[in-house]
Design a protein around this motif. Structure first.
Motif, short mmCIF file in Angstrom:
data_model
loop_
_atom_site.label_atom_id
_atom_site.label_comp_id
_atom_site.label_asym_id
_atom_site.label_seq_id
_atom_site.Cartn_x
_atom_site.Cartn_y
_atom_site.Cartn_z
N GLY A 32 4.21 -15.10 39.99
CA GLY A 32 4.55 -14.73 38.92
C GLY A 32 5.52 -13.42 38.94
O GLY A 32 5.00 -12.41 39.48
N ILE A 33 6.88 -13.50 38.67
CA ILE A 33 7.49 -12.29 38.52
C ILE A 33 8.17 -11.98 37.14
O ILE A 33 8.13 -13.04 36.32
CB ILE A 33 8.62 -12.40 39.71
CG1 ILE A 33 9.67 -13.58 39.28
CG2 ILE A 33 7.97 -12.85 40.92
CD1 ILE A 33 11.00 -13.25 40.09
N ALA A 34 8.54 -10.70 37.09
CA ALA A 34 9.38 -10.58 35.89
C ALA A 34 10.88 -10.21 36.43
O ALA A 34 11.07 -9.55 37.73
CB ALA A 34 8.67 -9.19 34.95
N SER A 35 12.01 -10.18 35.58
CA SER A 35 13.32 -10.14 35.89
C SER A 35 13.50 -8.39 36.20
O SER A 35 13.71 -7.61 34.95
CB SER A 35 14.12 -10.62 35.22
OG SER A 35 15.42 -9.94 35.17
N GLU A 36 13.06 -7.87 37.29
CA GLU A 36 13.11 -6.36 37.47
C GLU A 36 13.62 -6.04 38.72
O GLU A 36 12.49 -5.75 39.35
CB GLU A 36 11.95 -5.69 36.84
CG GLU A 36 11.98 -4.25 36.48
CD GLU A 36 10.63 -3.61 36.23
OE1 GLU A 36 9.41 -4.15 35.83
OE2 GLU A 36 10.99 -2.17 35.94
N PRO A 37 14.68 -5.85 39.09
CA PRO A 37 15.03 -5.14 40.44
C PRO A 37 14.75 -3.89 40.40
O PRO A 37 14.77 -3.04 39.12
CB PRO A 37 16.51 -5.56 40.61
CG PRO A 37 17.06 -6.29 39.45
CD PRO A 37 15.82 -6.33 38.45
N PRO A 38 14.27 -3.03 41.46
CA PRO A 38 14.11 -3.61 43.02
C PRO A 38 12.67 -4.18 42.98
O PRO A 38 12.48 -4.70 44.19
CB PRO A 38 14.32 -2.62 43.71
CG PRO A 38 13.58 -1.43 42.84
CD PRO A 38 13.82 -1.61 41.47
N TYR A 39 11.98 -4.41 41.99
CA TYR A 39 10.54 -4.90 42.32
C TYR A 39 10.50 -6.21 42.59
O TYR A 39 10.16 -6.89 43.50
CB TYR A 39 9.69 -4.61 41.05
CG TYR A 39 9.35 -3.22 40.86
CD1 TYR A 39 8.68 -2.39 41.59
CD2 TYR A 39 10.12 -2.53 39.73
CE1 TYR A 39 8.36 -1.20 41.39
CE2 TYR A 39 10.14 -1.21 39.31
CZ TYR A 39 9.12 -0.51 40.31
OH TYR A 39 9.12 0.83 40.22
N ALA A 40 11.00 -7.22 41.85
CA ALA A 40 11.07 -8.72 41.93
C ALA A 40 12.18 -9.31 40.91
O ALA A 40 12.19 -8.83 39.73
CB ALA A 40 9.84 -9.43 41.86
N SER A 41 12.99 -10.15 41.44
CA SER A 41 13.90 -10.72 40.28
C SER A 41 14.50 -12.02 41.47
O SER A 41 14.31 -12.22 42.65
CB SER A 41 15.01 -9.90 40.37
OG SER A 41 15.78 -9.44 41.36
N ILE A 42 15.46 -12.72 40.72
CA ILE A 42 16.00 -13.95 41.51
C ILE A 42 17.55 -13.47 41.45
O ILE A 42 18.02 -13.09 40.49
CB ILE A 42 16.11 -15.09 40.32
CG1 ILE A 42 14.60 -15.49 39.94
CG2 ILE A 42 16.59 -16.53 41.01
CD1 ILE A 42 13.81 -16.24 41.16
#
Ligand SMILES: CC1=N[C@H](C(=O)O)[C@@H](O)CN1
Length: 312
Positions: free
Chosen positions: A70-80
């Motif tokens: 489960g990811i949220a759209s938040e670079p640099p943590y996690a994104s597509i």
């Protein structure tokens, strides 16, 4: 658009794959806590009991060969990324660990940050991989690994910082309009410093926050310092700048924030196995090597533990 936080066929699927009824009940019970957390991070402690046998998810994932993150759209943590691929520090670390635990395939499930906890408890995915801060309210609903980084907060503000904002009390004193992400810990920090909750506006991500700043709808957007650095890298919001990173203080107590990986309550076998690998990576320096390309320097490495963060 985030999908609904529960999915009946997925829950049924988990049952047939051997997840015990007790774990499911724990998940359903945790939905109350998770829902409250999704709406705001400041819920009081809720009782959530999980499986008492350490859970079976590690075995199940090994058999399946795939872990859903489960990811949220938040670079640099996690994104597509623009190629449609999962990227960011948290997936890079989590992939390394899961591979070592015998799980080779990864499936991202992107949702809004505020939907991460409800989505975990409704079996949309197996683990939260979003750099989520570990704190007392969240620990009532999520079983966290130790943190793999710590970060300060910062604001995005209009160029020139016309209101001279440095910290949350500056927002409260001047009755400014703050924006932040849905379900972000920063909501509690602002409220804890006297910002009226009803004046805080929430957005899906930092890009939406920058649009709101440029449109004059808010005076500042709060989040982690790393998020702000990354958001400005897009170069598409020339009227926005970032303030200096700071450690928020609530009731006179500085809030050192550490972020980690979230598992369902009761899945202690999986969490412990994950933690074990994480600790080895910390000791060997591998964690910093993996995190560095995403902007995490030595100062973001942490000796904080989930146990101590769950008390704060
Ligand atoms: C990585 C991250 N941490 C904070 C939180 O956990 O609430 C928020 O700033 C959202 N993103």
């Amino acid at each position: 658009m985030a999908s609904p936080p529960w999915n009946t066929s997925e829950i049924t699927g988990q049952l047939t794959r051997g997840i015990r009824r007790r774990s499911l009940l724990a998940g359903v019970a945790a939905l109350g806590a998770a829902g409250a957390l999704g709406a705001a991070t400041g819920c009081s402690r809720v009782d959530v009991s999980g499986a008492t046998d350490g859970g079976h998810l590690l075995e199940d994932l090994r058999k399946k060969g795939t872990v859903r993150m489960g990811i949220a759209s938040e670079p640099p943590y996690a994104s597509i990324n623009s190629k449609g691929e999962l990227t960011g520090e948290a997936p890079a670390v989590a992939k390394t660990i899961f591979q070592r635990l015998g799980i080779k395939n990864f499936e991202p499930v992107p949702v809004e940050f505020g939907a991460l906890v409800p989505g975990l408890h409704s079996f949309q995915y197996d683990v939260i991989v979003a750099g989520m801060f570990i704190n007392k309210a969240r620990c009532a609903a999520v079983l966290f690994s130790d943190p793999d980084y710590e970060s300060k907060d910062a604001f995005l503000v209009p160029k020139g910082n016309p209101h001279k904002i440095k910290d949350y009390p500056d927002i409260a004193r001047q009755h400014l309009r703050m924006g932040t992400g849905i379900g972000y810990a920063e909501i509690d920090y602002a409220v804890g410093n006297g910002v009226k909750k009803s004046t805080i506006q929430t957005y899906g991500d930092q890009i939406a926050g920058m649009e709101a700043l440029e449109a004059g709808r808010i005076d500042a957007f709060a989040g982690t310092a790393l998020t702000m650095i990354e958001a400005l890298k897009t170069g598409k919001h020339p009227k926005v700048e970032m303030t200096s990173p700071f450690t928020p203080t609530v009731d006179g107590k500085p809030q050192r924030d550490g972020g980690g990986y979230g598992f369902r309550i009761g899945e202690t076998k999986l969490r412990d196995a994950f933690n074990n690998e994480l600790q080895k990576m910390k000791k060997s320096g591998e964690l910093l090597r993996i995190a560095k390309p995403y902007g995490f320097t030595e100062e973001f490495m942490t000796d904080l533990t989930a146990k101590e963060l769950c008390k704060k």
